[in-house]
Enzyme design. Structure first.
Site, PDB file in Angstrom:
ATOM      1  N   ASP A  54      46.491  -3.774 -98.909  1.00 53.20           N
ATOM      2  CA  ASP A  54      45.500  -4.096 -99.934  1.00 53.20           C
ATOM      3  C   ASP A  54      44.179  -3.399 -99.597  1.00 53.20           C
ATOM      4  O   ASP A  54      44.044  -2.791 -98.544  1.00 53.20           O
ATOM      5  CB  ASP A  54      45.289  -5.613-100.076  1.00 53.20           C
ATOM      6  CG  ASP A  54      44.918  -6.272 -98.756  1.00 53.20           C
ATOM      7  OD1 ASP A  54      44.337  -5.589 -97.894  1.00 53.20           O
ATOM      8  OD2 ASP A  54      45.200  -7.472 -98.593  1.00 53.20           O
ATOM      9  N   ASP A  56      40.033  -3.989 -99.502  1.00 53.27           N
ATOM     10  CA  ASP A  56      38.891  -4.886 -99.615  1.00 53.27           C
ATOM     11  C   ASP A  56      37.662  -4.055 -99.932  1.00 53.27           C
ATOM     12  O   ASP A  56      37.480  -2.971 -99.377  1.00 53.27           O
ATOM     13  CB  ASP A  56      38.673  -5.642 -98.294  1.00 53.27           C
ATOM     14  CG  ASP A  56      39.911  -6.436 -97.906  1.00 53.27           C
ATOM     15  OD1 ASP A  56      40.338  -7.272 -98.715  1.00 53.27           O
ATOM     16  OD2 ASP A  56      40.465  -6.189 -96.816  1.00 53.27           O
ATOM     17  N   ASP A 146      35.117  -7.658 -86.993  1.00 51.99           N
ATOM     18  CA  ASP A 146      35.765  -7.971 -85.720  1.00 51.99           C
ATOM     19  C   ASP A 146      35.996  -6.751 -84.827  1.00 51.99           C
ATOM     20  O   ASP A 146      35.515  -6.706 -83.694  1.00 51.99           O
ATOM     21  CB  ASP A 146      37.064  -8.771 -85.942  1.00 51.99           C
ATOM     22  CG  ASP A 146      37.963  -8.233 -87.033  1.00 51.99           C
ATOM     23  OD1 ASP A 146      37.668  -7.138 -87.565  1.00 51.99           O
ATOM     24  OD2 ASP A 146      38.972  -8.889 -87.359  1.00 51.99           O
TER      25      ASP A 146
HETATM   26  P1  ATP Z   1      45.219  -6.857 -93.205  1.00 48.33           P
HETATM   27  O1  ATP Z   1      44.657  -7.205 -94.564  1.00 48.33           O
HETATM   28  O2  ATP Z   1      45.975  -5.595 -93.168  1.00 48.33           O
HETATM   29  O3  ATP Z   1      45.908  -7.989 -92.533  1.00 48.33           O
HETATM   30  P2  ATP Z   1      42.463  -6.655 -92.592  1.00 48.33           P
HETATM   31  O4  ATP Z   1      41.753  -6.161 -91.358  1.00 48.33           O
HETATM   32  O5  ATP Z   1      42.147  -5.983 -93.878  1.00 48.33           O
HETATM   33  O6  ATP Z   1      43.988  -6.578 -92.252  1.00 48.33           O
HETATM   34  P3  ATP Z   1      41.460  -9.020 -93.837  1.00 48.33           P
HETATM   35  O7  ATP Z   1      41.726 -10.438 -93.479  1.00 48.33           O
HETATM   36  O8  ATP Z   1      41.835  -8.522 -95.179  1.00 48.33           O
HETATM   37  O9  ATP Z   1      42.204  -8.181 -92.710  1.00 48.33           O
HETATM   38  O10 ATP Z   1      39.918  -8.761 -93.549  1.00 48.33           O
HETATM   39  C1  ATP Z   1      39.211  -7.660 -94.073  1.00 48.33           C
HETATM   40  C2  ATP Z   1      38.111  -7.237 -93.106  1.00 48.33           C
HETATM   41  O11 ATP Z   1      37.206  -8.323 -92.899  1.00 48.33           O
HETATM   42  C3  ATP Z   1      38.598  -6.885 -91.712  1.00 48.33           C
HETATM   43  O12 ATP Z   1      39.058  -5.568 -91.631  1.00 48.33           O
HETATM   44  C4  ATP Z   1      37.362  -7.110 -90.893  1.00 48.33           C
HETATM   45  O13 ATP Z   1      36.450  -6.047 -91.051  1.00 48.33           O
HETATM   46  C5  ATP Z   1      36.757  -8.333 -91.558  1.00 48.33           C
HETATM   47  N1  ATP Z   1      37.238  -9.558 -90.908  1.00 48.33           N
HETATM   48  C6  ATP Z   1      38.343 -10.278 -91.234  1.00 48.33           C
HETATM   49  N2  ATP Z   1      38.480 -11.359 -90.443  1.00 48.33           N
HETATM   50  C7  ATP Z   1      37.436 -11.330 -89.595  1.00 48.33           C
HETATM   51  C8  ATP Z   1      36.998 -12.176 -88.537  1.00 48.33           C
HETATM   52  N3  ATP Z   1      37.698 -13.260 -88.199  1.00 48.33           N
HETATM   53  N4  ATP Z   1      35.869 -11.831 -87.890  1.00 48.33           N
HETATM   54  C9  ATP Z   1      35.142 -10.741 -88.239  1.00 48.33           C
HETATM   55  N5  ATP Z   1      35.517  -9.912 -89.218  1.00 48.33           N
HETATM   56  C10 ATP Z   1      36.633 -10.186 -89.891  1.00 48.33           C
HETATM   57 MG    MG Z   2      42.766  -6.679 -95.897  1.00 48.04          MG
END
Ligand code: ATP
Ligand code: MG
Length: 440
Positions: A54, A56, A146
């Protein structure tokens, strides 16, 4: 810290790899004089040569301003921090059921730059973030994220990537590194430990030493997380495409019990549940070909062994199949609730389970209706797996396979079923009589 701006083309990133909906959202934001960038997993996965699941979007517009742009097609969600979901209903030309194309809902999540300053009043007595609606600049937002590889901003209009945290370097070295002081970051949010493990396994990255060292000390904090957040994390592990490896990695760090009660029960506390392992293995394999996997199937399968055990016992103790199954589900309802499974998913899973009875003892007059049930596909997959585990009658399974073939002669097969079921019923009655005799 220095801000680096890099031409996206030099890193192999182009808009052909980005979803139309995400591009549309960013165009609209920029047309309204706001920032609009892709951030996080979407851009990270492309840079690592993977297909993103996806995209963001991040902006300097406040949630209310974003809503003004997308109006009825958007909603504000979230408590800890507000984000906007922009909703798209797309027709999937490859999926047609009963002559009707399937409309799939696609969501683009837009968050507003967050401030790097975590105010004291937003932390609880343990130093954990409880409320987080302080907006900030792009740079501040970068340092709130993160991991460095999750903190890259892609502007698809200018076709540039902005990097504040040496994320590009870490992408190139395949390193997962937490931003800032690891201890502080895990205290603020221990779920980052789980995210680090999942992302490293899924993307084939090494967790940098300093980022991994505090896991042992801080993993205990995960026991205080709420069950709904843990449920989301568990789902992400199951859908990571490398769920078995993730679970092994969690075992290796000796994840405390109670963080994932389902994994404790299936994999950590006792010998691994073979049925559940197979479900995850199949899901991992399927995700290599398609994103079209069903959470409902996964849960109905992961929980199946425990439900099946009492279902069999109840049935052996004289209940009807239906009552035996319902009683078993009730016996496990409290545990399922503890996992944070949402009501909708639980009801759907229950449907998949009750359909097992219709598959086990198909009634000729109901077969056509059973096949049309909206949960039939998942129920059929579960039934097929149960056949692999010798839990169902092979003759009935073979009959279903013939019946489901497109050009099968349904009328003849239904007649065949009459006698098959007749034999089965006779056998069941015989067994019951024998049991009664034994008891008396
Ligand atoms: P995926 O969606 O592939 O599981 P993702 O890294 O995109 O991985 P998301 O949960 O969609 O995960 O989060 C989007 C973004 O938000 C992350 O890439 C990160 O930059 C930020 N993020 C998400 N969770 C946290 C957290 N617990 N602490 C700090 N930043 C976060
Ligand atoms: Mg994501």
């Amino acid at each position: 810290m220095t801000k680096k701006i890099i031409a996206a083309s030099s890193l192999g990133v182009s808009n052909t790899k980005i979803s139309h909906d995400a591009l549309f959202v960013i165009e609209q934001l920029q047309k309204n004089n706001y920032d609009g960038y892709i951030v996080g997993g979407g851009i990270r996965d492309i840079l690592l040569g993977k297909t993103p699941k996806d995209f963001d979007v991040v902006t300097n517009a406040k949630p209310e301003a974003v809503r003004k742009i997308f109006r009825r097609n958007s909603v504000i969600i979230g408590r800890r921090f507000k984000i906007v979901h922009v909703l798209f209903d797309n027709i999937n030309p490859e999926k047609i059921i009963n002559n009707r194309p399937i409309i799939e809902r696609h969501i683009i999540e837009i968050s507003t730059y967050r401030s790097s300053k975590v105010h004291k009043h937003n932390l609880n007595e343990h130093g954990k973030i409880v409320e987080d609606n302080n907006y900030g600049t792009q740079e501040e937002d970068a340092f709130r994220r993160d991991f460095t590889i999750n903190s890259l901003f892609y502007d698809p209009i200018k076709e540039i990537i902005i990097d504040y945290t040496h994320g590009i370097e870490d992408v190139k070295n395949k390193t997962l590194r937490i931003i800032g002081d690891p201890k502080e970051r895990y205290t603020e949010d221990p779920v980052r430990i789980l995210r680090a493990i999942r992302l490293a396994v899924k993307l084939g990255l090494q967790i940098e030493k300093k980022s991994a060292a505090p896991f042992a000390k801080f993993k205990q904090l995960l026991c205080n997380e709420n069950k709904w957040r843990m449920y989301e994390e568990m789902l992400k592990i199951c859908l990571s495409g490398e769920s078995l490896k993730c679970i092994n990695a969690l075992r290796e760090i000796r994840l405390p019990y109670k963080v994932f009660p389902l994994f404790d029960k299936l994999f950590f506390k006792h010998e691994a549940d073979a049925f559940a392992l197979k479900i995850l293995e199949k899901t991992d394999n399927r995700l290599k070909e398609t994103n079209d996997v069903s959470i409902i199937f996964i849960f109905s399968g992961l929980l199946w062994s425990m439900v099946e055990e009492d279902y069999s016992n109840n049935y052996k103790n004289g209940m009807t199949k239906y009552n035996a199954l319902i009683a078993s589900i009730e016996q496990h309802a409290a545990f399922i609730n503890l996992l944070g499974v949402t009501k909708n998913i639980f009801y759907a899973v229950k449907d998949v389970w009750t359909l097992q009875i219709k598959l086990e003892i198909p009634q000729p007059k109901n077969v056509a209706k059973t096949v049309l049930d909206s949960r039939f596909r998942q129920a059929w997959h579960l039934y097929t797996m149960r056949h692999e585990f010798q839990q169902v009658d092979t003759n009935i399974f073979t009959w279903w396979n013939k019946y489901l073939q497109e050009n099968s002669n349904k009328q003849i097969l239904l007649e065949e079923l009459e006698s098959l079921i007749g034999n089965q019923l006779a056998l069941m009655q015989y067994k019951k009589r024998k049991k009664k005799k034994k008891q008396s």
